[in-house]
Write an enzyme that holds these catalytic residues in place. Structure first.
Site, short mmCIF file in Angstrom:
data_model
loop_
_atom_site.label_atom_id
_atom_site.label_comp_id
_atom_site.label_asym_id
_atom_site.label_seq_id
_atom_site.Cartn_x
_atom_site.Cartn_y
_atom_site.Cartn_z
N SER A 1 0.82 -1.22 0.00
CA SER A 1 0.00 0.00 0.00
C SER A 1 0.85 1.26 0.00
CB SER A 1 -0.86 -0.02 1.27
OG SER A 1 -1.33 1.27 1.56
N GLU B 1 0.40 3.51 1.88
CA GLU B 1 0.55 3.91 3.29
C GLU B 1 1.96 3.63 3.80
OE1 GLU B 1 -1.39 5.16 6.06
OE2 GLU B 1 -2.51 6.06 4.44
N TYR C 1 -1.15 0.50 10.54
CA TYR C 1 -1.40 -0.21 9.28
C TYR C 1 -0.21 -0.03 8.33
CZ TYR C 1 -3.47 -0.93 4.60
OH TYR C 1 -3.71 -1.32 3.30
P1 NAP Z 1 -11.28 -5.08 1.86
O1 NAP Z 1 -12.43 -4.78 0.97
O2 NAP Z 1 -11.28 -4.54 3.25
O3 NAP Z 1 -11.12 -6.68 1.92
C1 NAP Z 1 -10.30 -7.29 2.88
C2 NAP Z 1 -10.45 -8.79 2.74
O4 NAP Z 1 -9.60 -9.43 3.72
C3 NAP Z 1 -11.87 -9.31 3.00
O5 NAP Z 1 -12.12 -10.38 2.12
C4 NAP Z 1 -11.75 -9.83 4.43
O6 NAP Z 1 -12.69 -10.83 4.74
C5 NAP Z 1 -10.36 -10.41 4.40
N1 NAP Z 1 -9.78 -10.64 5.73
C6 NAP Z 1 -9.53 -9.71 6.67
N2 NAP Z 1 -8.98 -10.30 7.74
C7 NAP Z 1 -8.88 -11.63 7.46
C8 NAP Z 1 -8.41 -12.77 8.17
N3 NAP Z 1 -7.92 -12.67 9.41
N4 NAP Z 1 -8.47 -13.99 7.57
C9 NAP Z 1 -8.98 -14.11 6.34
N5 NAP Z 1 -9.45 -13.08 5.62
C10 NAP Z 1 -9.41 -11.85 6.18
O7 NAP Z 1 -9.90 -4.59 1.19
P2 NAP Z 1 -9.59 -4.22 -0.34
O8 NAP Z 1 -9.89 -2.78 -0.54
O9 NAP Z 1 -10.18 -5.23 -1.22
O10 NAP Z 1 -8.01 -4.34 -0.35
C11 NAP Z 1 -7.36 -5.59 -0.60
C12 NAP Z 1 -5.95 -5.53 -0.01
O11 NAP Z 1 -5.23 -4.48 -0.63
C13 NAP Z 1 -5.90 -5.27 1.47
O12 NAP Z 1 -4.81 -6.01 2.00
C14 NAP Z 1 -5.62 -3.78 1.57
O13 NAP Z 1 -4.95 -3.50 2.80
C15 NAP Z 1 -4.73 -3.59 0.37
N6 NAP Z 1 -4.78 -2.26 -0.23
C16 NAP Z 1 -5.98 -1.72 -0.61
C17 NAP Z 1 -6.01 -0.48 -1.23
C18 NAP Z 1 -7.30 0.15 -1.65
O14 NAP Z 1 -7.29 1.36 -1.92
N7 NAP Z 1 -8.40 -0.59 -1.77
C19 NAP Z 1 -4.80 0.22 -1.47
C20 NAP Z 1 -3.61 -0.39 -1.08
C21 NAP Z 1 -3.60 -1.63 -0.49
P3 NAP Z 1 -14.19 -10.48 5.27
O15 NAP Z 1 -15.01 -10.20 4.04
O16 NAP Z 1 -14.56 -11.71 5.98
O17 NAP Z 1 -14.06 -9.27 6.15
O1 G4F Z 2 -10.95 6.35 2.76
P1 G4F Z 2 -9.90 6.29 3.78
O2 G4F Z 2 -10.24 5.59 5.05
O3 G4F Z 2 -8.62 5.65 3.06
P2 G4F Z 2 -7.07 5.60 3.46
O4 G4F Z 2 -6.84 5.91 4.88
O5 G4F Z 2 -6.34 6.43 2.48
O6 G4F Z 2 -6.72 4.05 3.24
C1 G4F Z 2 -7.10 3.35 2.07
O7 G4F Z 2 -6.10 3.51 1.09
C2 G4F Z 2 -4.83 2.95 1.43
C3 G4F Z 2 -3.88 3.22 0.26
O8 G4F Z 2 -3.13 4.38 0.52
C4 G4F Z 2 -4.99 1.47 1.66
F1 G4F Z 2 -3.78 0.91 1.93
C5 G4F Z 2 -5.96 1.22 2.78
O9 G4F Z 2 -6.16 -0.19 2.92
C6 G4F Z 2 -7.30 1.88 2.44
O10 G4F Z 2 -7.83 1.19 1.34
O11 G4F Z 2 -9.43 7.76 4.17
C7 G4F Z 2 -8.97 8.69 3.21
C8 G4F Z 2 -8.77 10.04 3.86
C9 G4F Z 2 -7.97 10.00 5.15
O12 G4F Z 2 -7.07 11.09 5.18
C10 G4F Z 2 -9.00 10.18 6.26
O13 G4F Z 2 -8.51 10.79 7.44
O14 G4F Z 2 -10.05 10.57 4.23
C11 G4F Z 2 -9.97 11.11 5.55
N1 G4F Z 2 -11.30 11.14 6.14
C12 G4F Z 2 -11.96 12.27 6.52
N2 G4F Z 2 -13.15 11.94 7.03
C13 G4F Z 2 -12.06 10.07 6.42
C14 G4F Z 2 -13.25 10.58 6.97
N3 G4F Z 2 -11.86 8.75 6.23
C15 G4F Z 2 -12.85 7.89 6.59
N4 G4F Z 2 -12.67 6.56 6.39
N5 G4F Z 2 -14.02 8.35 7.16
C16 G4F Z 2 -14.27 9.68 7.36
O15 G4F Z 2 -15.33 10.06 7.87
#
Ligand code: NAP
Ligand code: G4F
Length: 333
Positions: free
Chosen positions: A132, A134, A156
């Site tokens: 990520s 992050e 994270y």
């Molecule tokens: P998500 O929608 O939150 O999905 C997370 C998945 O992980 C779900 O299927 C969840 O299962 C499963 N999981 C969580 N804890 C587990 C455990 N202990 N054992 C087995 N399964 C578990 O996340 P996503 O947005 O698809 O992201 C996929 C991956 O990419 C994550 O690792 C995230 O950190 C990373 N990532 C995401 C983004 C983004 O912007 N979306 C960016 C960078 C990296 P349940 O359905 O049962 O909860």
């Molecule tokens: O939507 P967010 O929670 O995403 P964030 O923290 O960027 O994380 C996501 O992207 C990462 C990649 O850089 C992934 F690794 C991670 O798994 C996840 O998919 O928050 C985005 C921004 C933050 O700055 C947060 O502080 O929005 C700001 N924010 C302001 N109000 C809020 C809110 N975020 C959330 N979730 N809820 C609010 O009410």
């Protein structure tokens, strides 16, 4: 020739569901790890499970948990995948401040367990690790690429940085085919409702239909590089089709503030968000990354990948999907 076999952790998540569709369309047999929950919720892959040509045939689900390495090893022996997409884990950055140990166990230690299991496989296996942006946290350089120093600002981010470095070590030390996909934020109508883009798109749709009036948010000055999730899972697949393993940044290259995302989302329903958004301190995190923006040059040059959907179009398509879902079953929301 027999079909390629993929194993996905996190198959029920946003990315897992899109990746499953992509792999099935490309002729794979897909195995997914699912965990037991008190309520049966596999809504993102339900349409695939219930398709008689797919469910139980080319899509097979297995109970397990990231923290249960014994069951993971057993599954690997049984399934013998050639590609593993490791997407599972606690993915909410804000929550990682509240549940840091669980986050580190799932994100960091579980990746170590998975890498150790892979070392024992007899067949060649390729691993994609969902790293990520992050990991960059407060980066010294912008935009960030694969060589940017890791300076995470959240539990994270620390856990992902640990897992990312471990993947690099296992690739170099043991010659495993392991790729880190350093993905910047990617969103979609399947995004979890407690991530800010989906929270906003749902609110814009509900407000337009008179079902909500206020939208509580934290700080609006955050800026992110927001892309469209289905495009990012294509990047994951491309990374594993290469001859050599490597790390890749997946990003649009454009950083936008939350205010700009709000403009686009509320603009799609002809409203002004300023009349609805209320500041709520509980959504403010103890620390935040500085403005994140990715440089996906390597992915473009080596994988032929680039992000096509930019923030404004993304916001619009998310609001339109939420409006359509509301109108299709108005009693549900
Ligand atoms: P998500 O929608 O939150 O999905 C997370 C998945 O992980 C779900 O299927 C969840 O299962 C499963 N999981 C969580 N804890 C587990 C455990 N202990 N054992 C087995 N399964 C578990 O996340 P996503 O947005 O698809 O992201 C996929 C991956 O990419 C994550 O690792 C995230 O950190 C990373 N990532 C995401 C983004 C983004 O912007 N979306 C960016 C960078 C990296 P349940 O359905 O049962 O909860
Ligand atoms: O939507 P967010 O929670 O995403 P964030 O923290 O960027 O994380 C996501 O992207 C990462 C990649 O850089 C992934 F690794 C991670 O798994 C996840 O998919 O928050 C985005 C921004 C933050 O700055 C947060 O502080 O929005 C700001 N924010 C302001 N109000 C809020 C809110 N975020 C959330 N979730 N809820 C609010 O009410």
């Amino acid at each position: 020739m027999s079909a390629p076999v993929a194993f996905i952790t996190g198959i029920t998540g946003q990315d897992g569901s899109y990746l499953t569709e992509l792999l099935l369309a490309r002729g794979y047999v897909v195995h997914g790890l699912v965990r037991r929950a008190s309520l049966f919720n596999r809504s993102r892959i339900e349409h695939l499970r219930h398709d008689p040509a797919i469910g139980g045939r080319t899509l097979l689900l297995h109970y397990g948990d990231l923290n249960d390495t014994t069951s993971l090893r057993r599954l690997f022996r049984q399934i013998r995948p050639t590609e593993v997409y490791h997407l599972a884990g606690q993915s909410h950055v804000g929550l990682s401040f509240e549940i840091p140990e669980a986050t580190c166990n799932e994100v960091a230690n579980a990746t170590l367990g998975l890498l150790e299991s892979l070392r024992d496989q007899e067949q060649p296996v390729k691993l994609y690790h969902a790293s990520s942006s992050e990991i960059f946290g407060a980066p010294a350089a912008a935009p960030q690429n694969e060589d940017t120093a890791l300076r995470p600002t959240s539990p994270y981010g620390c856990a992902k940085a640990f897992a990312t470095n471990l993947c690099r070590v296992y690739r170099d030390a043991y010659g495993l085919f392991v790729c880190n996909g350093i993905a910047f934020n990617h969103e979609s109508p399947r995004r979890g409702e407690n991530f800010v883009t989906r929270k906003i798109s749902l609110a814009a749709a509900r407000i337009a239909r008179g079902r909500q009036s206020e939208l509580p948010l934290g700080h609006l000055d955050a800026a992110r590089d927001w892309g469209y999730a289905p495009e990012y899972v294509d990047g994951m697949w491309r990374a594993l089709q290469q001859e050599r393993a490597g790390d890749y940044v997946f990003a649009t290259g454009e950083s936008r503030t939350l205010g700009e995302f709000l403009d686009a989302a509320f603009g799609a329903v002809g409203r002004d968000w300023r009349a609805h958004v209320k500041f709520e301190s509980r959504f403010v995190r103890p620390a935040e990354p500085v403005r994140l923006v990715g440089d996906a040059t390597r992915a473009r040059e080596k994988l032929g990948w680039s992000a096509q959907t930019k923030m404004s179009a993304l916001a619009r398509l998310m609001v339109e999907a939420d409006l359509a879902a509301l109108d299709a079953s108005p009693e549900r929301r």
